[in-house]
Design a protein around this motif. Structure first.
Motif, PDB file in Angstrom:
ATOM      1  N   GLU A 487      41.429  40.024  39.015  1.00  0.00           N
ATOM      2  CA  GLU A 487      41.966  39.696  40.349  1.00  0.00           C
ATOM      3  C   GLU A 487      41.118  38.570  40.916  1.00  0.00           C
ATOM      4  O   GLU A 487      39.873  38.662  40.910  1.00  0.00           O
ATOM      5  N   ASN A 546      46.133  37.173  45.537  1.00  0.00           N
ATOM      6  CA  ASN A 546      46.660  37.860  46.726  1.00  0.00           C
ATOM      7  C   ASN A 546      47.519  36.879  47.514  1.00  0.00           C
ATOM      8  O   ASN A 546      47.101  35.764  47.815  1.00  0.00           O
ATOM      9  N   GLU A 578      49.929  39.569  44.107  1.00  0.00           N
ATOM     10  CA  GLU A 578      49.718  40.836  44.823  1.00  0.00           C
ATOM     11  C   GLU A 578      50.204  40.685  46.263  1.00  0.00           C
ATOM     12  O   GLU A 578      49.744  39.813  46.987  1.00  0.00           O
ATOM     13  N   ASP A 609      50.066  45.663  46.562  1.00  0.00           N
ATOM     14  CA  ASP A 609      48.637  45.908  46.781  1.00  0.00           C
ATOM     15  C   ASP A 609      48.426  46.956  47.875  1.00  0.00           C
ATOM     16  O   ASP A 609      49.301  47.170  48.714  1.00  0.00           O
ATOM     17  N   LYS A 630      49.268  48.874  43.153  1.00  0.00           N
ATOM     18  CA  LYS A 630      47.814  49.040  43.212  1.00  0.00           C
ATOM     19  C   LYS A 630      47.500  50.118  44.247  1.00  0.00           C
ATOM     20  O   LYS A 630      47.736  49.929  45.448  1.00  0.00           O
ATOM     21  N   GLU A 666      42.511  50.922  42.452  1.00  0.00           N
ATOM     22  CA  GLU A 666      41.564  49.949  42.992  1.00  0.00           C
ATOM     23  C   GLU A 666      40.306  50.654  43.465  1.00  0.00           C
ATOM     24  O   GLU A 666      40.392  51.740  44.033  1.00  0.00           O
TER      25      GLU A 666
HETATM   26 MG    MG Z   1      44.482  42.436  46.061  1.00  0.00          MG
END
Ligand code: MG
Ligand code: C2E
Ligand code: MG
Length: 728
Positions: A487, A546, A578, A609, A630, A666
């Motif tokens: 990530e 992201n 994400e 996410d 996630k 996560e």
């Molecule tokens: Mg993220």
């Protein structure tokens, strides 16, 4: 100074007087000139007649002395001595006086005889019928060169016209008396009286015209002005009413309404305008849905309260979960919820309090009676309690609640704009903490705003000057133990402020319109990194970036991604986007579906996410084309110690997997948490227990150390590929 010509009464009266004066001028002028002409003709006819009479009488009474020479119309041109009469015979004949008497009688005028003295160049009167005021013969006079008749007579011609006699003008006919040798030796003058008498009717007419015109104009002017004033009275009343109306004092209906004339029409028109005006006012100041005051009304009331120097409280209310209600039940339910909230808020207000809807689900209360903190907070508490009750809507039961920001007036704000800003700041602070809270404005909020503004300036500079870096955090595939991907996380180290956390600068970027530029650089650098790693034969799996909901809302976002992939020659599967659950709040589902499909068509993977922390609907998971989920760290932390948490996690994993999604956990920090995830058959894990976010320089080394991810490890290529680690 007031211009009198502004007055319609004066102008129309003047116009009327002018027109009457013109008519008089034309009519009287016509009459006068006619009378004048007739008078002139009469005088002419009479004098001609008198001359003919005189000539005839001279011919019949003194044929032995005179012979009258006539023109074609019988008017005498001259009296010529008869054959053989001596020049001296003039003035010696005693019959001359008699002759003059007869002529004068016949003409009802005077008659005179003159002899011409060549030496003195004058005509001397030697016989006359003229008498003075006492009836005695007038003294004998003579006239010379200056006399109007002299010129004509001296040259042997007649003279007809006005001549002065005893101080007055008379109309006279002068005939020269001549010898047979054509020498002028005298003259006969007959007249028909004083000119004044002859033109008396004309003069009387002139005077009468003058007098009566004056009287008539005076009457017309005063009567006209009076009538105009009377007629204009209702118009003036309408004008006064309009002034009163404009200054907000109109108390009754428009004067003149119902009249059948033009004034009635004006009054009718005005009353329609007034009706329209009040409609417009209502529309301009009220919210069509709730009937409450709108934003304009609210600001006007706020300004009025502050202008009066009154004290009070401004409470800004925002309904919690309004968008969710709208989305779940449709806009009609949203409207019903707003009406429900309106009624509940109104139920808590006191007399004098004003409620307005500022738009969306924002309401504002202006409460003049609530002047101190304690009472303002008490009102806020009551409101929060009321709005926390379940709302029974036709569409179903909704649990809404509200957040409230308060500013006290005038203590905390001197102007309407300031009061609004401070109450809004307090509301934003309330909402940022947790739904269902109320915050009274305090100075620290202002400081925080200043800080955020300062941070925004610095961030803008940092983005423009490429001062942001990317760090990457590894993810492993729990099933194989191999590297799954990385990530990419933005990092910002300010020269003086030091490292600033994404949780601090990402919201600032979002609030200040900087996120598209920031996101664009992250995308660019992530693709560049993928290319470098690909070139170095580093099997990194995929890079996740992201993406803020705002970025996704950019009209060209899909094209940007496509362009970045193409420029760096990497396939879409290398990239994972994400997105947080906030995209569901900011975009319509249909729009999202289109976007997701377009991105998936590029081969890009989509991940949801922070799952479980925001507003999630399992329906979305089912309908939208997502690849992975996630699970937020909140569900992982201490899952090994808390059986309930473990069950929850198990449920989430089961549901996600059931939907065919790759489940990524996560923030796993401990071996025990990792073990739980293994047992629950979670697919992928990311967390400190695996590895912290590191510079991309370190990533291949980490990858190799942890998972042997290099297919081949050409050290030189590795060094080359990581030579330019700075990204973002
Ligand atoms: Mg993220
Ligand atoms: P996120 O996307 O959920 O990123 C994961 C966050 O969890 C990262 O925080 C990461 O450092 C942290 N983390 C990873 N493992 C652990 C762990 O074991 N324990 C703990 N306590 N934390 C762990 P970070 O880097 O501070 O980022 C915070 C958030 O900022 C991100 O949450 C993401 O929402 C946002 N963000 C970061 N970079 C970007 C970016 O480039 N664009 C956008 N739009 N948002 C970003
Ligand atoms: Mg996350």
């Amino acid at each position: 100074m007031l211009n009198p010509f502004r007055s319609l009464t004066i102008r129309t009266t003047l116009l009327l007087v002018g027109m009457v004066a013109m008519s008089i001028l034309v009519m009287a002028g016509l009459g006068y000139t006619t009378v004048d002409r007739v008078t002139e003709q009469n005088a002419r006819t009479r004098i001609d007649h008198a001359a003919r009479t005189a000539a005839a009488l001279v011919g019949s009474l003194s044929p032995q002395r005179f012979e009258a020479r006539l023109d074609q119309e019988g008017r005498p041109l001259a009296l010529v001595f008869a054959e053989g009469v001596a020049e001296t015979a003039l003035e010696q004949d005693a019959g001359d006086a008699k002759l003059l008497e007869v002529i004068a009688n016949a003409n009802q005028g005077a008659a005179n005889l003159y002899r011409f003295r060549e030496a003195t160049r004058e005509f001397q009167r030697y016989a006359s019928t003229v008498r003075d005021a006492l009836g005695a013969p007038a003294p004998l006079r003579s006239f010379g060169l200056s006399h109007p008749a002299y010129g004509a007579l001296a040259s042997g011609a007649v003279h007809v016209g006005q001549v002065p006699m005893l101080g007055r003008l008379r109309l006279a006919y002068f005939v020269p008396i001549m010898t047979r040798e054509q020498r002028v030796i005298g003259a006969l003058a007959v007249d028909i009286g004083l000119v004044d008498d002859l033109v008396a009717p004309r003069n009387t007419l002139r005077e009468a015209i003058g007098l009566w015109s004056g009287i008539l104009l005076l009457v017309v002017a005063s009567l006209g002005a009076f009538i105009q004033m009377l007629e204009m009275r209702p118009l003036r009343a309408i004008a006064r009413f309009s002034h009163r109306f404009v200054s907000g004092q109109a108390d009754r209906e428009v004067p003149g309404l119902g009249r059948a004339d033009e004034i009635g029409d004006v009054a009718e028109g005005l009353s329609r305008v007034i009706a329209m005006q009040s409609d417009l006012e209502r529309l301009a100041f009220s919210d069509p849905l709730t009937g409450l005051g709108n934003r304009t009304r609210y600001f006007a009331d706020l300004e009025a309260l502050l202008a009066d120097g009154a004290s009070g409280a401004l409470l800004m209310i925002d309904l919690d979960r309004f968008k969710e209600t709208n989305d779940a039940f449709g806009p009609a339910a949203g409207d019903a919820l707003l009406m429900w909230a309106r009624d509940h808020i109104l139920g808590e207000l006191e007399e004098g309090d004003r409620l307005a809807r500022l738009g969306g689900d924002d309401f504002a209360i202006l409460s003049p009676g609530t002047a101190d903190t304690r009472r303002a907070m008490a009102l806020a508490q009551r409101l929060m309690k009321r709005l926390a009750e379940p709302a029974q809507l036709p569409q179903g039961e909704v649990h809404s609640g509200c957040s409230i920001g308060i500013a006290l007036l005038p203590g905390q704000a001197a102007t309407a704009a300031e009061a609004h800003r401070k109450a809004e700041l307090a509301l934003r602070d309330a909402k940022s903490q947790q739904d269902g809270r109320c915050v009274l404005f305090h100075a620290a909020l202002d400081e925080a705003v200043q800080n955020r503004m300062q941070l925004a300036r610095l961030l803008r500079h940092a983005i423009d000057h490429d001062e942001l870096n990317l760090h990457v955090q590894p993810q492993i595939d729990l099933r194989t133990g191999k590297l799954y991907g990385f990530e990419a996380l933005a990092r910002w180290t300010h020269p003086t402020l030091g490292a600033i956390a994404p949780s601090e600068f990402i919201p600032v970027a979002e609030a200040n319109g900087l996120i598209p530029a920031l996101g664009q650089r992250v995308l660019e650098q992530a693709c560049s990194l993928a290319r470098q790693w690909r070139d170095a034969n580093f099997a990194f799996g995929r890079i996740s970036i992201n993406v803020s909901a705002i970025e996704l809302g950019q009209p060209n976002y899909v094209a940007q991604v496509q362009d970045a992939l193409a420029r760096h020659r990497i396939e879409g599967a290398c990239l994972c986007l994400e997105l947080t659950e906030s995209v569901f709040l900011q975009q319509e589902e249909t729009v999202l579906t289109g976007l997701f499909h377009a991105l998936r068509d590029l081969g890009v993977r989509l991940s949801l996410d922070d799952f479980g922390t925001g507003y999630s609907s399992l329906g979305y998971l089912n309908r939208l084309p997502l690849d992975e989920l996630k699970i937020d760290r909140a569900f992982i932390a201490a899952a090994d110690q808390d059986p309930r948490k473990r069950s929850l996690l198990a449920g989430i994993v089961a549901v996600g997997k059931g939907l065919g999604l790759t489940m990524v956990a996560e923030g796993a920090e401990t071996e025990a948490e990792l073990q739980v995830l293994r047992e629950l058959h979670c697919d992928v894990v990311q967390g400190h227990v695996i590895g912290r976010p590191v510079s991309p320089l370190m990533a291949p080394i980490e990858g190799e150390r942890l998972f042997g991810a290099f297919r081949a490890t050409p050290a030189a290529a590795l060094r080359k590929s990581t030579a330019k680690p700075r990204v973002a």
